[in-house]
Enzyme design. Structure first.
Site, short mmCIF file in Angstrom:
data_model
loop_
_atom_site.label_atom_id
_atom_site.label_comp_id
_atom_site.label_asym_id
_atom_site.label_seq_id
_atom_site.Cartn_x
_atom_site.Cartn_y
_atom_site.Cartn_z
N CYS A 96 0.85 -1.19 0.00
CA CYS A 96 0.00 0.00 0.00
C CYS A 96 0.89 1.24 0.00
O CYS A 96 1.93 1.25 0.65
CB CYS A 96 -0.87 -0.02 1.26
N HIS A 138 -8.75 -3.96 -2.58
CA HIS A 138 -7.86 -3.16 -1.72
C HIS A 138 -8.30 -1.69 -1.71
O HIS A 138 -8.43 -1.08 -0.64
CB HIS A 138 -6.42 -3.29 -2.23
N GLU A 139 -8.53 -1.13 -2.92
CA GLU A 139 -8.86 0.30 -3.02
C GLU A 139 -10.25 0.60 -2.47
O GLU A 139 -10.46 1.62 -1.81
CB GLU A 139 -8.73 0.79 -4.47
N HIS A 142 -10.27 0.92 1.21
CA HIS A 142 -9.85 2.24 1.70
C HIS A 142 -11.06 3.15 1.91
O HIS A 142 -11.09 3.97 2.83
CB HIS A 142 -8.91 2.92 0.68
#
Ligand SMILES: [Zn+2]
Length: 174
Positions: A96, A138-139, A142
């Site tokens: 990251c 993953h994004e 966030h």
């Protein structure tokens, strides 16, 4: 160019939930998309890796991400939402921009389907597998204030990037 500083692990904003982008086709959204694209490109130039970035990483708590796959999807996803995921999962070493020297072993769905808006406000659905699928997860995490460190599959599922490159990378087949 508008390259923004990237918030680092420990900054409480990274654990905040982001709000939807009210008007995906607005000038403000375009400006945010440009900031994400420029910041991603600058990081990649400097560090030699990086395929995606999420708005909260530059301190903007709005649901927008920008993806640049080396030979594939490139562009912003505004208000992305996972609308389908395979039962089949994959395990991988994740990294990251917010902790670029730390690797974390995580588990992700192998395939997902995402609904999103582009920067003109048009709606799309994207079917993804493998590298794009795990990157999108993953994004999008966030945007919900979830970091890869929160998803570590084991208390010892961590490695420094240097140690990972020295001893784990070949074993992981990466
Ligand atoms: Zn990240």
């Amino acid at each position: 160019m508008s390259v923004k500083p990237i918030l680092q692990l420990g900054n409480p904003l990274l654990w905040e939930k982001s709000s939807p982008v009210a008007d995906p086709g607005s000038a403000d959204t375009r400006s945010l998309v440009r900031d994400l694209s420029d910041t991603l490109a600058a990081f990649r130039r400097e560090r030699g890796f990086g395929r995606g970035i999420a708005a909260p990483q530059i301190g903007v708590l709005r649901r927008a991400i920008f993806i640049r796959m080396p030979d594939g999807f490139c562009g912003p996803l505004i208000n992305p939402e996972i609308i389908g995921a395979s039962d089949r999962q994959i395990e991988l070493w994740d990294d990251c921009f917010s902790f670029p020297d730390l690797m974390v072993r995580v588990r992700r769905a192998e395939q997902i389907r995402v609904h999103y808006h582009d920067e003109d406000g048009a709606e799309h659905e994207l079917e993804s597998a493998g590298g794009l699928s795990e990157l999108l997860q993953h994004e999008i995490d966030h945007l919900d204030g979830i970091l890869a460190t929160d998803r570590a599959i084991h208390p010892r599922a961590f490695a420094t990037r240097a140690e990972w490159e020295r001893s784990l990378r070949s074993r992981a087949g990466l």
